[in-house]
Motif scaffolding. Structure first.
Motif, mmCIF file in Angstrom:
data_model
loop_
_atom_site.group_PDB
_atom_site.id
_atom_site.type_symbol
_atom_site.label_atom_id
_atom_site.label_comp_id
_atom_site.label_asym_id
_atom_site.label_seq_id
_atom_site.Cartn_x
_atom_site.Cartn_y
_atom_site.Cartn_z
ATOM 1 N N GLN A 69 62.412 16.211 15.232
ATOM 2 C CA GLN A 69 63.303 16.475 14.200
ATOM 3 C C GLN A 69 64.429 15.689 13.681
ATOM 4 O O GLN A 69 64.867 15.860 12.936
ATOM 5 N N ASN A 70 64.811 14.824 14.674
ATOM 6 C CA ASN A 70 66.001 13.982 14.484
ATOM 7 C C ASN A 70 67.261 14.860 14.342
ATOM 8 O O ASN A 70 67.997 14.368 13.251
ATOM 9 N N TRP A 76 59.177 25.411 9.527
ATOM 10 C CA TRP A 76 58.340 26.320 9.580
ATOM 11 C C TRP A 76 56.839 25.540 9.946
ATOM 12 O O TRP A 76 56.108 26.036 10.760
ATOM 13 N N VAL A 77 56.467 24.674 9.237
ATOM 14 C CA VAL A 77 55.188 23.905 9.633
ATOM 15 C C VAL A 77 55.059 23.324 10.886
ATOM 16 O O VAL A 77 54.129 23.528 11.624
ATOM 17 N N GLN A 78 56.101 22.762 11.323
ATOM 18 C CA GLN A 78 56.138 22.360 12.709
ATOM 19 C C GLN A 78 56.278 23.421 13.786
ATOM 20 O O GLN A 78 55.325 23.328 14.836
ATOM 21 N N GLN A 80 54.665 26.172 13.228
ATOM 22 C CA GLN A 80 53.285 26.689 13.228
ATOM 23 C C GLN A 80 52.501 26.106 13.817
ATOM 24 O O GLN A 80 51.461 26.425 14.614
ATOM 25 N N GLN A 81 52.538 24.680 13.610
ATOM 26 C CA GLN A 81 51.828 23.738 14.477
ATOM 27 C C GLN A 81 51.820 23.979 16.011
ATOM 28 O O GLN A 81 50.743 23.843 16.758
ATOM 29 N N ALA A 82 53.195 24.044 16.502
ATOM 30 C CA ALA A 82 53.343 24.372 17.874
ATOM 31 C C ALA A 82 52.604 25.727 18.455
ATOM 32 O O ALA A 82 51.957 25.668 19.463
ATOM 33 N N ILE A 83 52.695 26.698 17.607
ATOM 34 C CA ILE A 83 51.855 27.914 17.713
ATOM 35 C C ILE A 83 50.462 27.544 17.903
ATOM 36 O O ILE A 83 49.918 28.182 18.838
ATOM 37 N N THR A 84 50.080 27.238 17.092
ATOM 38 C CA THR A 84 48.626 26.698 17.068
ATOM 39 C C THR A 84 48.187 25.932 18.082
ATOM 40 O O THR A 84 47.246 26.291 18.722
#
Length: 123
Positions: A69-70, A76-78, A80-84
């Motif tokens: 994220q710097n 939310w997209v990131q 959600q990807q971590a959750i997936t």
């Protein structure tokens, strides 16, 4: 708010907050003299970290997500990807454990069968 109030509101501990700052999960707090001062965003982030840990995320996984994220908030997209990714990891573990369970059942059956054969062939 000071660190004690941030810990109370987020359900974490003062020690955890200091640790999260040290490893870069939580941005360094502003200072008022020798005291750390936190805002609501920090409390929200602390609550997110605690919830993620309770759901099986390791701090290293959270560090990787936040590092991308710097310094910007996790999108939310990131998230959600971590959750997936975590759900897939859990599904893989379930499949491996299911297979191991089936192997144990088979092994137990073969031992039971061998024992029955020995008992029938006994003296």
């Amino acid at each position: 708010m000071y660190i004690g109030q941030a810990a109370h509101r987020s359900g974490t501990t003062i020690k955890s907050i200091r640790h999260y700052e040290a490893i870069g999960l939580l941005p360094p707090a502003r200072r008022r003299g020798n005291y750390r001062v936190y805002d609501q965003h920090s409390v929200d982030l602390l609550s997110f970290i605690k919830c993620a840990q309770q759901l099986g995320f390791k701090l290293k996984e959270l560090q990787a997500a936040f590092a991308s994220q710097n310094g910007q908030p996790l999108s939310w997209v990131q998230a959600q990807q971590a959750i997936t990714n975590k759900k897939q990891e859990i599904n893989d573990q379930i499949a491996a454990l299911t297979q191991r369970h089936a192997q144990l059942v088979e092994f137990e059956s073969s031992l039971h069968h061998a024992w029955e054969n020995c008992a029938l062939e006994g003296p």
